[in-house]
Design an enzyme around this catalytic site. Structure first.
Site, short mmCIF file in Angstrom:
data_model
loop_
_atom_site.label_atom_id
_atom_site.label_comp_id
_atom_site.label_asym_id
_atom_site.label_seq_id
_atom_site.Cartn_x
_atom_site.Cartn_y
_atom_site.Cartn_z
N ASP A 1 -95.26 45.11 -63.55
CA ASP A 1 -94.24 45.54 -64.52
C ASP A 1 -94.13 44.58 -65.69
O ASP A 1 -94.21 44.99 -66.85
CB ASP A 1 -92.85 45.62 -63.87
CG ASP A 1 -92.72 46.80 -62.93
OD1 ASP A 1 -93.72 47.11 -62.26
OD2 ASP A 1 -91.62 47.37 -62.86
N ARG B 1 -80.85 34.51 -60.02
CA ARG B 1 -80.94 35.24 -61.31
C ARG B 1 -80.22 34.53 -62.46
O ARG B 1 -80.80 34.38 -63.54
CB ARG B 1 -80.42 36.68 -61.18
CG ARG B 1 -81.20 37.57 -60.24
CD ARG B 1 -82.68 37.59 -60.51
NE ARG B 1 -83.34 38.68 -59.80
CZ ARG B 1 -84.64 38.75 -59.59
NH1 ARG B 1 -85.45 37.78 -59.99
NH2 ARG B 1 -85.16 39.77 -58.95
N ASP C 1 -80.05 43.45 -60.69
CA ASP C 1 -80.61 42.32 -61.43
C ASP C 1 -80.47 42.46 -62.93
O ASP C 1 -80.22 41.48 -63.63
CB ASP C 1 -82.08 42.12 -61.04
CG ASP C 1 -82.19 41.61 -59.61
OD1 ASP C 1 -81.36 40.76 -59.25
OD2 ASP C 1 -83.07 42.08 -58.87
N SER D 1 -90.39 46.70 -51.66
CA SER D 1 -90.27 45.68 -52.69
C SER D 1 -89.66 44.39 -52.14
O SER D 1 -88.81 44.42 -51.25
CB SER D 1 -89.43 46.30 -53.82
OG SER D 1 -88.62 45.36 -54.43
N1 LIG Z 1 -89.48 33.78 -61.17
C1 LIG Z 1 -89.19 34.49 -62.26
N2 LIG Z 1 -89.31 33.91 -63.49
C2 LIG Z 1 -89.00 34.61 -64.60
N3 LIG Z 1 -88.59 35.88 -64.58
C3 LIG Z 1 -88.46 36.49 -63.39
C4 LIG Z 1 -88.77 35.84 -62.18
N4 LIG Z 1 -88.55 36.69 -61.16
C5 LIG Z 1 -88.13 37.81 -61.71
N5 LIG Z 1 -88.07 37.71 -63.07
C6 LIG Z 1 -87.60 38.74 -64.01
O1 LIG Z 1 -86.75 39.61 -63.29
C7 LIG Z 1 -87.25 40.94 -63.36
C8 LIG Z 1 -86.95 41.65 -62.09
O2 LIG Z 1 -87.50 40.95 -61.03
P1 LIG Z 1 -88.07 41.68 -59.77
O3 LIG Z 1 -87.17 42.80 -59.42
O4 LIG Z 1 -88.31 40.65 -58.74
O5 LIG Z 1 -89.40 42.33 -60.32
P2 LIG Z 1 -90.88 41.81 -60.31
O6 LIG Z 1 -91.60 42.84 -59.54
O7 LIG Z 1 -91.28 41.76 -61.75
O8 LIG Z 1 -90.91 40.45 -59.67
C9 LIG Z 1 -88.70 40.76 -63.67
O9 LIG Z 1 -89.23 41.90 -64.27
C10 LIG Z 1 -88.70 39.58 -64.59
O10 LIG Z 1 -88.32 39.95 -65.89
MG LIG Z 2 -89.91 39.39 -58.16
#
Ligand SMILES: Nc1ncnc2c1ncn2[C@@H]1O[C@H](COP(=O)(O)OP(=O)(O)O)[C@@H](O)[C@H]1O
Ligand SMILES: [Mg+2]
Length: 416
Positions: A14, A93, A122, A178
């Site tokens: 994504d 978050r 989120d 997920s």
């Molecule tokens: N470790 C991280 N560092 C930076 N951004 C993050 C991180 N984990 C998640 N994100 C942000 O949070 C969003 C949602 O996270 P998540 O639901 O875990 O989806 P993903 O499958 O992208 O990990 C991500 O699309 C990204 O924008």
């Molecule tokens: Mg993630």
């Protein structure tokens, strides 16, 4: 509008598509990856971000800050959402979003972006943090933009888009559910786990062993707190002592994981009103929460505890809903800090096959008086005082009886 955007980048499909999509919209994209303890190859993620079109990549180790500035404050207030969820994702978050805002300011970016979906918690946690810390930043949330989500209707569209642009898509088949992983926990949801009646297959668990295969003997560990915060962990197996917050947290994670501790399977209420089935593995925090609560039993004033306990659901809800940076959170945290001023001492936990329970506690600020509590000595307590105490509490019940129950003292129970 185009210009510099800082994207919270996880390295997944994504956010990789989002990264390139933003570039194609004319943005200068800076990718920011937070290391919150997820098992990832950060060098590979950074490389992937550059390859996908990021002009600059930040990879930052946020693990220590996660423990000291988010997990420990949550522990001070015994945060537990809906009585069971230890808030592993919800705590990470606001930290990711906070660092993202700082980078945006440093880089002179006009916007921040994330890839969280429109149905989840989120998105709220990210965007409330952005608003609280720098409301002048624009927020680009592609999963809420029709020009984005109408182009990407399913995973197939994302994969095709990525392949056409030479963005690597993991060869392994995507998991049928997920996950979100960090130092605090791993969560598993959606896909095959959506049916709340179906037991999760054992293979999904990755941060804890099954209690069934955990050691057939107890493991003992001592946790020492100062003003509510963990300051030392002593392994009673080999005497090893740890003081560094991150090191002791990792050690507790390992110990609890090996004993199958910290698994939760629940249906919870998301902020936006949708129910969701989640499976969590939160090993180390489970030990901390059990030990901390136990120490409070010894060292916390009764009325302070009961008042504080009324605030736990609200505190947990604020964390869950993404209000980490809010005036009401500051107010609660100040109260919890006050409540922890004498919560110092040690608790010994026994760990055994999925369970952790306290087996002893000591505190230099203990309010426990063995003479007073004892069944064997008077300890300065006047037995006759209890008569007056009970008489006083009886007054109201006696008056009630006279008015309502005299005719048939048990009538009121017949409807129960
Ligand atoms: N470790 C991280 N560092 C930076 N951004 C993050 C991180 N984990 C998640 N994100 C942000 O949070 C969003 C949602 O996270 P998540 O639901 O875990 O989806 P993903 O499958 O992208 O990990 C991500 O699309 C990204 O924008
Ligand atoms: Mg993630």
């Amino acid at each position: 509008m185009s210009g510099k955007v800082v994207l919270a980048y996880s390295g997944g499909l994504d956010t990789s598509v989002i990264l390139r999509w933003l570039v194609e919209q004319g943005h200068d994209v800076i990718a920011f990856v937070g290391d919150v303890g997820q098992a990832e190859d950060f060098q590979a993620i950074a490389e992937k971000a550059r390859h996908t079109g990021a002009s600059r990549v930040y990879v930052e180790d946020l693990r220590r800050e996660l423990v000291t500035d988010f997990v420990f404050p949550a522990l001070l207030g015994n945060a537990l959402y809906e009585g069971r969820y230890l808030l592993g994702t919800a705590l990470a978050r606001p930290l990711i979003a906070k660092r993202q805002v700082e980078i945006a300011e440093q880089e002179g970016a006009y916007a921040v972006s994330h890839g969280a979906t429109a149905k989840g918690n989120d998105q709220v946690r990210f965007e409330l943090t952005y608003a609280a810390l720098n409301p002048s930043l624009e927020v680009i949330a592609p999963w809420k933009k029709p020009e984005f989500f109408s182009q990407f209707k399913g995973r197939g569209d994302l994969i095709r888009y990525a392949e056409e642009r030479g963005i690597p898509v993991k060869a392994t088949a995507a998991k049928s559910y997920s996950e979100d992983e960090n130092l605090v926990h791993i969560s598993h949801e959606a896909g095959v786990l959506e049916d709340p009646a179906v037991r999760p297959p054992e293979e999904i668990f990755s941060h804890t062993v099954s209690p069934r295969v955990a050691p057939d003997r107890e493991t003992l560990v001592e946790i020492r707190f100062l003003n509510g915060k963990p300051v030392e962990v002593i392994s009673l197996e080999d005497g090893c002592k740890l003081h560094d917050p991150l090191e002791l947290y990792i050690f507790l994670n390992r110990l609890a994981a090996a004993n199958g501790i910290g698994r939760v399977d629940m249906v919870e209420n998301r902020f936006i009103g949708i129910k969701s089935r989640g499976i969590y593995e939160t090993p180390g925090a489970t030990l901390l929460w059990v030990a901390h609560r136990d120490l409070e039993g010894l060292a916390m004033d009764k009325e302070v505890m009961h008042l504080r306990d009324m605030l736990i659901p609200k505190f947990s809800e604020l964390i869950y809903n993404g209000f980490w940076f809010s005036p009401e959170m500051d107010f609660l945290l100040a109260a919890f800090h006050k409540s922890q001023e004498a919560i110092s001492g040690s608790v010994t936990l026994a760990l055994y096959k999925g369970n952790a329970w306290p087996v002893g506690r000591t505190s230099p600020t203990s309010l426990y008086n063995q003479d007073l509590s004892s069944m064997d000595t008077e300890g300065g307590f006047r037995a006759t005082d209890s008569m007056g105490f009970i008489n006083t509490h009886s007054l109201r019940l006696k008056a009630h009886h006279l008015v309502l129950r005299e005719a048939d003292p048990y009538a009121w129970r017949k409807n129960i």
